[in-house]
Design a protein around this motif. Structure first.
Motif, PDB file in Angstrom:
ATOM      1  N   SER B  76      31.677  51.689  41.597  1.00 34.75           N
ATOM      2  CA  SER B  76      32.779  50.779  42.061  1.00 34.75           C
ATOM      3  C   SER B  76      33.461  51.564  43.294  1.00 34.75           C
ATOM      4  CB  SER B  76      33.407  50.319  40.975  1.00 34.75           C
ATOM      5  OG  SER B  76      32.719  49.620  39.954  1.00 34.75           O
ATOM      6  N   GLN B  77      33.175  52.604  43.797  1.00 32.65           N
ATOM      7  CA  GLN B  77      34.002  53.219  44.698  1.00 32.65           C
ATOM      8  C   GLN B  77      33.913  52.296  45.930  1.00 32.65           C
ATOM      9  OE1 GLN B  77      35.840  56.051  43.959  1.00 32.65           O
ATOM     10  NE2 GLN B  77      35.003  55.262  41.783  1.00 32.65           N
ATOM     11  N   PRO B  78      34.844  52.699  47.081  1.00 30.96           N
ATOM     12  CA  PRO B  78      34.850  51.991  48.509  1.00 30.96           C
ATOM     13  C   PRO B  78      33.305  52.425  48.897  1.00 30.96           C
ATOM     14  CG  PRO B  78      36.860  53.225  48.306  1.00 30.96           C
ATOM     15  CD  PRO B  78      35.965  53.371  46.984  1.00 30.96           C
ATOM     16  N   GLY B  79      32.854  51.034  49.280  1.00 33.20           N
ATOM     17  CA  GLY B  79      31.408  51.147  50.064  1.00 33.20           C
ATOM     18  C   GLY B  79      30.335  50.915  49.043  1.00 33.20           C
ATOM     19  N   GLN B  80      30.660  51.070  47.684  1.00 32.65           N
ATOM     20  CA  GLN B  80      29.585  50.930  46.587  1.00 32.65           C
ATOM     21  C   GLN B  80      29.232  49.476  46.418  1.00 32.65           C
ATOM     22  OE1 GLN B  80      27.713  53.437  46.140  1.00 32.65           O
ATOM     23  NE2 GLN B  80      28.964  54.428  47.575  1.00 32.65           N
ATOM     24  N   GLN B  81      28.398  49.222  45.542  1.00 30.88           N
ATOM     25  CA  GLN B  81      27.973  47.875  45.397  1.00 30.88           C
ATOM     26  C   GLN B  81      28.768  46.778  44.622  1.00 30.88           C
ATOM     27  OE1 GLN B  81      24.168  47.347  43.170  1.00 30.88           O
ATOM     28  NE2 GLN B  81      24.747  49.179  41.549  1.00 30.88           N
ATOM     29  N   PHE B  82      29.580  47.605  43.701  1.00 29.90           N
ATOM     30  CA  PHE B  82      30.584  46.822  42.927  1.00 29.90           C
ATOM     31  C   PHE B  82      31.900  47.172  43.207  1.00 29.90           C
ATOM     32  CE2 PHE B  82      27.082  47.201  39.188  1.00 29.90           C
ATOM     33  CZ  PHE B  82      26.672  45.991  39.741  1.00 29.90           C
ATOM     34  N   TYR B  83      32.468  47.682  44.537  1.00 27.46           N
ATOM     35  CA  TYR B  83      33.570  48.053  44.765  1.00 27.46           C
ATOM     36  C   TYR B  83      34.487  46.650  44.831  1.00 27.46           C
ATOM     37  CZ  TYR B  83      37.602  48.931  47.490  1.00 27.46           C
ATOM     38  OH  TYR B  83      39.027  49.038  48.116  1.00 27.46           O
ATOM     39  N   GLY B  84      35.606  46.589  43.950  1.00 25.58           N
ATOM     40  CA  GLY B  84      36.399  45.477  43.891  1.00 25.58           C
ATOM     41  C   GLY B  84      36.451  45.032  42.605  1.00 25.58           C
ATOM     42  N   ILE B  85      35.278  45.364  41.759  1.00 26.47           N
ATOM     43  CA  ILE B  85      35.140  44.705  40.117  1.00 26.47           C
ATOM     44  C   ILE B  85      36.261  44.902  39.468  1.00 26.47           C
ATOM     45  CG2 ILE B  85      34.227  46.735  39.062  1.00 26.47           C
ATOM     46  CD1 ILE B  85      32.156  44.956  37.871  1.00 26.47           C
ATOM     47  N   HIS B  86      37.191  46.029  39.572  1.00 31.50           N
ATOM     48  CA  HIS B  86      38.362  46.043  38.869  1.00 31.50           C
ATOM     49  C   HIS B  86      39.488  45.112  39.106  1.00 31.50           C
ATOM     50  CE1 HIS B  86      38.970  48.037  42.920  1.00 31.50           C
ATOM     51  NE2 HIS B  86      40.244  48.019  42.782  1.00 31.50           N
ATOM     52  N   ALA B  87      39.016  44.201  40.186  1.00 31.82           N
ATOM     53  CA  ALA B  87      40.070  43.192  40.272  1.00 31.82           C
ATOM     54  C   ALA B  87      39.858  41.796  39.455  1.00 31.82           C
ATOM     55  CB  ALA B  87      40.382  42.641  41.844  1.00 31.82           C
ATOM     56  N   SER B  88      38.739  41.837  38.732  1.00 29.09           N
ATOM     57  CA  SER B  88      38.128  40.629  38.023  1.00 29.09           C
ATOM     58  C   SER B  88      38.618  40.848  36.547  1.00 29.09           C
ATOM     59  CB  SER B  88      36.649  40.641  38.103  1.00 29.09           C
ATOM     60  OG  SER B  88      35.970  41.714  37.155  1.00 29.09           O
ATOM     61  N   ASN B  89      38.501  39.649  35.754  1.00 30.52           N
ATOM     62  CA  ASN B  89      38.399  39.758  34.356  1.00 30.52           C
ATOM     63  C   ASN B  89      40.145  39.913  34.083  1.00 30.52           C
ATOM     64  OD1 ASN B  89      35.779  39.187  32.803  1.00 30.52           O
ATOM     65  ND2 ASN B  89      35.224  40.523  34.351  1.00 30.52           N
ATOM     66  N   HIS B  90      40.997  39.605  34.850  1.00 30.36           N
ATOM     67  CA  HIS B  90      42.490  39.755  34.660  1.00 30.36           C
ATOM     68  C   HIS B  90      42.742  41.166  34.146  1.00 30.36           C
ATOM     69  CE1 HIS B  90      42.164  35.358  34.393  1.00 30.36           C
ATOM     70  NE2 HIS B  90      41.116  35.319  33.631  1.00 30.36           N
ATOM     71  N   GLY B  91      42.306  42.066  35.091  1.00 29.80           N
ATOM     72  CA  GLY B  91      42.826  43.479  34.788  1.00 29.80           C
ATOM     73  C   GLY B  91      42.176  44.221  33.821  1.00 29.80           C
ATOM     74  N   ARG B  92      41.165  43.603  33.068  1.00 29.17           N
ATOM     75  CA  ARG B  92      40.515  44.341  31.922  1.00 29.17           C
ATOM     76  C   ARG B  92      39.378  45.338  32.323  1.00 29.17           C
ATOM     77  NH1 ARG B  92      39.734  41.261  26.419  1.00 29.17           N
ATOM     78  NH2 ARG B  92      40.467  43.493  25.919  1.00 29.17           N
ATOM     79  N   VAL B  93      38.893  45.439  33.556  1.00 30.58           N
ATOM     80  CA  VAL B  93      37.820  46.206  33.800  1.00 30.58           C
ATOM     81  C   VAL B  93      38.322  47.450  34.375  1.00 30.58           C
ATOM     82  CG1 VAL B  93      36.008  46.440  35.479  1.00 30.58           C
ATOM     83  CG2 VAL B  93      36.520  44.119  34.786  1.00 30.58           C
TER      84      VAL B  93
END
Lengths: 133, 133, 133, 133
Positions: B76-93
């Motif tokens: 989930s780091q910049p440039g990786q496949q899940f970058y931005g996942i931390h914005a999902s699920n109302h801040g629970r990720v």
């Protein structure tokens, strides 16, 4: 406003599910209409529960900006023109692969969002879904 | 759907606390069940209050995606496949070390989340907890 | 700031659990410290998952206003002086029985919150917990 | 923890849709599993878009408290024992008709939520869905 309906959404989901089964990865699949509102969602048995929200919001994002989330993601990395966009819209903006706008005659009539595997897997399943429109 | 119960959660927390005491770092420790819902939480005396939410959500994230938060973070780091996942699920990720899925016979039956120290400290305490299942 | 610690919270939870077992109703039990921050939480096997949030927030509410949630509730009905207070604090204010401030020498040092049964059941379990301080 | 799967959810939704068609009122229909997590959702053509969230959360509420939302609502009116519960759980608690727990052998294995018409209409469609489990 031209838009997908429930019958379209089901056809799209069926095609996406078939592709997910083919690659052996259970998925969450969601379809939104031209207004960005959810039409239908399924979580295949064994698919991640954290991907419910992500699939719905990948679909929403693709309709909200009329762009594949993969392409939006490329523009949203640090240093890029849309960096930070994932903080907008109350956490609904997804910037990684799996969301695709649905077009009819050039017009965006909705979007499909897929989440449950790698970015590559999500993308191929979403493409299979979009192809069924 | 096999799941941990309160007795399991207490055993896990006890083992995690023992490890936290050993390394001299007070921690928040949380256990969720197979549905991602909180079973038990403790904040050791002197542990950060901002880590209450983080410990619970590290546990939730590990169950939501059946993955250690440390490994999700690497994707989930910049440039990786899940970058931005931390914005999902109302801040629970949560995408940093300290959350670990709990498995029984290969099946994920819950997760433990630890927060209160460095990533390395959180991880070792979570591992001690997970080892007590 | 005089406050409960984790040992206090565990003693309170143990007494509350014993009372819950006595009346045959599984409960969520939470204790917050003098700062209103969670110290410990347990969900007894079979207790409602929707009561995780409620137990924590009953405890928070009791410390936030130094009042039993039952008494706050009496003042928060339509037409009463605090009607609408449940819309404040981002949904953390609980206005029904089950939250009780914890006092030492007249000073509020934390609070206990219980959720999982009728208002009457929640209240008696919370009282048993508070009595163990 | 016994739970519904996607095949169950589809059968429930199909029965609910049939009933909605019978009474001539398009509906949103959602099914959650034993962990309260969404399994499937459909919005019938012409159904309210504001009811997407409501249908999902009626289902969630019914599982979270193992009760029909209609019955929870009766206990959550001003002056009743759970008045104010709708402020908890970050706005997920729905206290009007249309959510029903799904039971197998006495155990709650999920829930169905319906929204799109009057309370009476939502209820009859939810009951038709629940009957198909």
């Amino acid at each position: 406003m031209a838009t997908v309906n429930l019958a379209d959404a089901r056809r799209i989901i069926e095609a996406a599910e078939a592709r997910a089964a083919e690659i052996g990865q259970p998925m969450n699949i969601a379809v939104v209409d031209a207004g960005g509102n959810l039409v239908a969602h399924v979580r295949m048995d064994g698919a991640w529960m954290g991907s419910v929200d992500i699939s719905v919001n990948k679909a929403w994002t693709s309709r909200a900006f009329d762009i594949a989330t993969q392409d939006l993601g490329a523009n949203s990395q640090p240093g890029q023109q849309f960096y930070g966009i994932h903080a907008s819209n109350h956490g609904r903006v997804m910037i990684f692969a799996g969301g695709i706008p649905l077009r009819r005659g050039g017009e965006v009539v909705g979007a499909v969002g897929v989440s449950g595997g790698t970015g590559e897997q999500d993308q191929t399943v979403a493409e299979a879904g979009a192809g069924a429109l």
